[in-house]
Design an enzyme around this catalytic site. Structure first.
Site, PDB file in Angstrom:
ATOM      1  N   ASP A 169      10.580   4.145  12.850  1.00 33.46           N
ATOM      2  CA  ASP A 169      11.296   3.062  13.541  1.00 33.46           C
ATOM      3  C   ASP A 169      12.677   2.783  12.935  1.00 33.46           C
ATOM      4  O   ASP A 169      13.709   3.028  13.547  1.00 33.46           O
ATOM      5  CB  ASP A 169      10.438   1.795  13.670  1.00 33.46           C
ATOM      6  CG  ASP A 169       9.757   1.351  12.380  1.00 33.46           C
ATOM      7  OD1 ASP A 169       9.984   1.977  11.328  1.00 33.46           O
ATOM      8  OD2 ASP A 169       8.997   0.372  12.431  1.00 33.46           O
ATOM      9  N   ASP A 214       1.626   5.071   1.448  1.00 35.40           N
ATOM     10  CA  ASP A 214       1.377   6.084   2.477  1.00 35.40           C
ATOM     11  C   ASP A 214       1.951   7.406   2.018  1.00 35.40           C
ATOM     12  O   ASP A 214       3.083   7.476   1.538  1.00 35.40           O
ATOM     13  CB  ASP A 214       2.029   5.672   3.800  1.00 35.40           C
ATOM     14  CG  ASP A 214       1.380   4.422   4.384  1.00 35.40           C
ATOM     15  OD1 ASP A 214       0.147   4.279   4.231  1.00 35.40           O
ATOM     16  OD2 ASP A 214       2.087   3.591   4.977  1.00 35.40           O
ATOM     17  N   ASP A 247       0.849  -1.196   0.000  1.00 37.99           N
ATOM     18  CA  ASP A 247       0.000   0.000   0.000  1.00 37.99           C
ATOM     19  C   ASP A 247       0.883   1.243   0.000  1.00 37.99           C
ATOM     20  O   ASP A 247       2.102   1.136   0.172  1.00 37.99           O
ATOM     21  CB  ASP A 247      -0.954   0.010   1.202  1.00 37.99           C
ATOM     22  CG  ASP A 247      -0.246  -0.384   2.480  1.00 37.99           C
ATOM     23  OD1 ASP A 247       0.945  -0.052   2.638  1.00 37.99           O
ATOM     24  OD2 ASP A 247      -0.874  -1.025   3.335  1.00 37.99           O
TER      25      ASP A 247
HETATM   26  P1  ATP Z   1       4.514  -3.097   5.448  1.00 34.45           P
HETATM   27  O1  ATP Z   1       5.114  -3.541   4.191  1.00 34.45           O
HETATM   28  O2  ATP Z   1       4.389  -4.172   6.470  1.00 34.45           O
HETATM   29  O3  ATP Z   1       3.274  -2.258   5.319  1.00 34.45           O
HETATM   30  P2  ATP Z   1       5.578  -0.623   6.433  1.00 34.45           P
HETATM   31  O4  ATP Z   1       6.988  -0.170   6.662  1.00 34.45           O
HETATM   32  O5  ATP Z   1       4.752   0.155   5.472  1.00 34.45           O
HETATM   33  O6  ATP Z   1       5.645  -2.148   6.063  1.00 34.45           O
HETATM   34  P3  ATP Z   1       3.549   0.050   8.334  1.00 34.45           P
HETATM   35  O7  ATP Z   1       3.175  -0.648   9.601  1.00 34.45           O
HETATM   36  O8  ATP Z   1       2.573   0.130   7.228  1.00 34.45           O
HETATM   37  O9  ATP Z   1       4.889  -0.636   7.849  1.00 34.45           O
HETATM   38  O10 ATP Z   1       4.002   1.507   8.765  1.00 34.45           O
HETATM   39  C1  ATP Z   1       4.290   2.522   7.827  1.00 34.45           C
HETATM   40  C2  ATP Z   1       5.457   3.367   8.314  1.00 34.45           C
HETATM   41  O11 ATP Z   1       5.127   3.996   9.565  1.00 34.45           O
HETATM   42  C3  ATP Z   1       6.725   2.583   8.594  1.00 34.45           C
HETATM   43  O12 ATP Z   1       7.497   2.400   7.424  1.00 34.45           O
HETATM   44  C4  ATP Z   1       7.418   3.463   9.620  1.00 34.45           C
HETATM   45  O13 ATP Z   1       8.082   4.541   8.991  1.00 34.45           O
HETATM   46  C5  ATP Z   1       6.263   4.022  10.415  1.00 34.45           C
HETATM   47  N1  ATP Z   1       5.943   3.172  11.582  1.00 34.45           N
HETATM   48  C6  ATP Z   1       5.035   2.189  11.646  1.00 34.45           C
HETATM   49  N2  ATP Z   1       5.017   1.617  12.857  1.00 34.45           N
HETATM   50  C7  ATP Z   1       5.924   2.251  13.607  1.00 34.45           C
HETATM   51  C8  ATP Z   1       6.361   2.128  14.952  1.00 34.45           C
HETATM   52  N3  ATP Z   1       5.855   1.210  15.772  1.00 34.45           N
HETATM   53  N4  ATP Z   1       7.314   2.996  15.373  1.00 34.45           N
HETATM   54  C9  ATP Z   1       7.830   3.932  14.550  1.00 34.45           C
HETATM   55  N5  ATP Z   1       7.456   4.090  13.276  1.00 34.45           N
HETATM   56  C10 ATP Z   1       6.515   3.267  12.795  1.00 34.45           C
HETATM   57 MG    MG Z   2       2.631  -0.153   5.052  1.00 35.68          MG
END
Ligand code: ATP
Ligand code: MG
Length: 422
Positions: free
Chosen positions: A117, A40, A38
């Site tokens: 993170d 963001d 997805d």
């Molecule tokens: P995925 O492919 O699993 O969606 P993702 O990196 O997009 O991986 P998400 O959980 O969708 O993970 O979160 C989007 C973004 O928000 C992350 O890339 C990170 O920058 C930030 N983020 C999410 N969760 C946390 C957290 N617990 N602490 C700090 N930053 C976070």
């Molecule tokens: Mg994501």
């Protein structure tokens, strides 16, 4: 590979005079040449301003307001740059121990980067000039295939212990190495997961085990003592007998989940949870039976006890826990192959899932392979079903018996083709 709708949102924000970036997992994945799950978007526009730009927009979240821009079934999430108030600097934001309970302060893009993170999750794709903006060394880490927390690792884990689970999930999924400064702390801090609300842990477990890398993820979680923080009862069983069938069975269940997902097939979370918690149920039921309780009530009470304990740690929604129990409670019934019972079991709504489960148990050497074979035959035996139900395990077909070999060691089950493979 950027979705058209994400591009529309980026360009529209920019035309309206705001900054607009893609951020997080989608930028990280695009740089690896993988199609993101997805997209963001982050912007300097406040949520109300975002809503004013898009008609198809809804604001969600009380803790932190986000804009969801709807395009049919695709939703592009638009967040305003956020700043983080770190550690103990502000008592209003942190509970005890530096855990962040609330972080709804708007900030600049740079502040937004520092609160994320991992460095590779803090890369911003700027629609204005097609550049990637990096404040935290994320590009270097990305090139080196390294996953590293931004800032002081212990502080960051204490702020949000779920980051330990995310570290394992991303390292496995991306094939990245978790930086030593981040990996070496995990076993000592794993207990912090006990403070995390059960519902959040459930969501994380779904991502960990239904992401097509369950086997590796499971092994890493155990290695870093995180598995026991999520499934304490199962970990206790595994720790007692680490080479025996509980482990073999779990690995087989996870392998089959991964295989199905990699082939684009669906998997059912209840089957996964049934597998993850089976060993404690089996052991408890076994103890009750040894103390004189009948088999079915023993399994009922063992199931109830295991579920009650588990949901104190990680939530299990009813839609998962009910079928999970059905699968467990049908297991002893497979041993009853004579008379009208097998015919009744065959029409049970959860027969199919429970049978697949039995086959896995037999493959792991925990259930009698002859019983599993009998049930495999019985389903398609047609006219012969009556003979099978008369003879049970002694049934002979064209000179060949069902019971090919008795389970004496309890370890080496005959391989039976799983219907999950069809
Ligand atoms: P995925 O492919 O699993 O969606 P993702 O990196 O997009 O991986 P998400 O959980 O969708 O993970 O979160 C989007 C973004 O928000 C992350 O890339 C990170 O920058 C930030 N983020 C999410 N969760 C946390 C957290 N617990 N602490 C700090 N930053 C976070
Ligand atoms: Mg994501």
């Amino acid at each position: 590979m950027i979705s058209e709708n994400a591009l529309k949102v980026l360009y529209r924000l920019r035309q309206s005079g705001y900054q607009a970036y893609l951020v997080g997992g989608c930028v990280r994945d695009l740089l690896l040449g993988r199609e993101p799950k997805d997209f963001d978007v982050v912007t300097d526009a406040h949520p109300d301003e975002v809503r004013a730009v898009f008609r198809n927009c809804r604001l969600i979240g009380r803790r932190f307001r986000l804009a969801h821009v709807h395009f049919g079934s695709e939703i592009i999430e638009v967040a305003t740059f956020r700043a983080l108030t770190h550690g103990d600097e502000d008592d209003r934001l942190t509970g005890g121990g530096g855990r962040i309970l609330r972080d709804n302060v708007y900030g600049t893009i740079e502040e937004d980067a520092w609160r994320r993170d991992f460095a590779v999750n803090a890369l911003y794709y700027n629609i204005k000039d097609f550049s990637v903006v990096d404040y935290v060394g994320g590009m270097d880490d990305h090139r080196a295939g390294v996953l590293r927390l931004i800032g002081d690792p212990e502080t960051r884990y204490r702020e949000d212990p779920v980051r330990m689970l995310r570290a394992i999930r991303f390292a496995v999924k991306l094939g990245f190495t978790l930086h030593r400064s981040c990996s070496e702390l995990i076993p000592g801090l794993a207990y912090l997961l006990e403070e995390i609300p059960p519902a959040r842990l459930h969501e994380e477990i779904i991502k960990l085990f239904l992401g097509a890398y369950a086997v590796q993820t499971f092994e890493q979680l155990r290695h870093y003592h995180l598995f026991g923080a999520l499934f304490p009862a199962t970990e206790r069983c595994l720790a007692q007998e680490s080479e025996g069938f509980p482990l073999v069975f779990l690995i087989k269940a996870l392998e089959s989940t991964d295989r199905r997902l990699q082939e684009g097939k669906s998997v059912t979370p209840y089957f996964l949870f049934a597998a993850l918690l089976w060993e404690p149920v089996r052991v408890k039921a076994g103890r009750l039976i040894a103390s004189g309780v009948d088999e079915l009530p023993a399994f009922q009470s063992a199931s109830a006890e295991v579920v009650t304990r588990q949901i104190q740690r990680t939530a299990i929604p009813r839609a998962i826990s009910q079928p999970m129990r059905e699968i467990w409670l049908l297991q002893p019934r497979f041993e009853r192959m004579k008379g009208s019972r097998p015919f009744r079991l065959l029409t049970h709504p959860w027969f199919r899932a429970a049978y697949d489960f039995l086959v896995l148990r037999a493959e792991a050497g925990e259930a009698d392979a002859a019983v599993a074979t009998w049930w495999t035959l019985f389903q398609t035996a047609g006219e012969q079903q009556k003979d099978m139900a008369r003879d049970g395990l002694n049934y002979r077909q064209a000179g060949k018996g069902v019971r090919t070999r008795r389970r004496r060691t309890g370890r080496s089950g005959k391989q039976v083709k799983s219907t999950q493979d069809e």
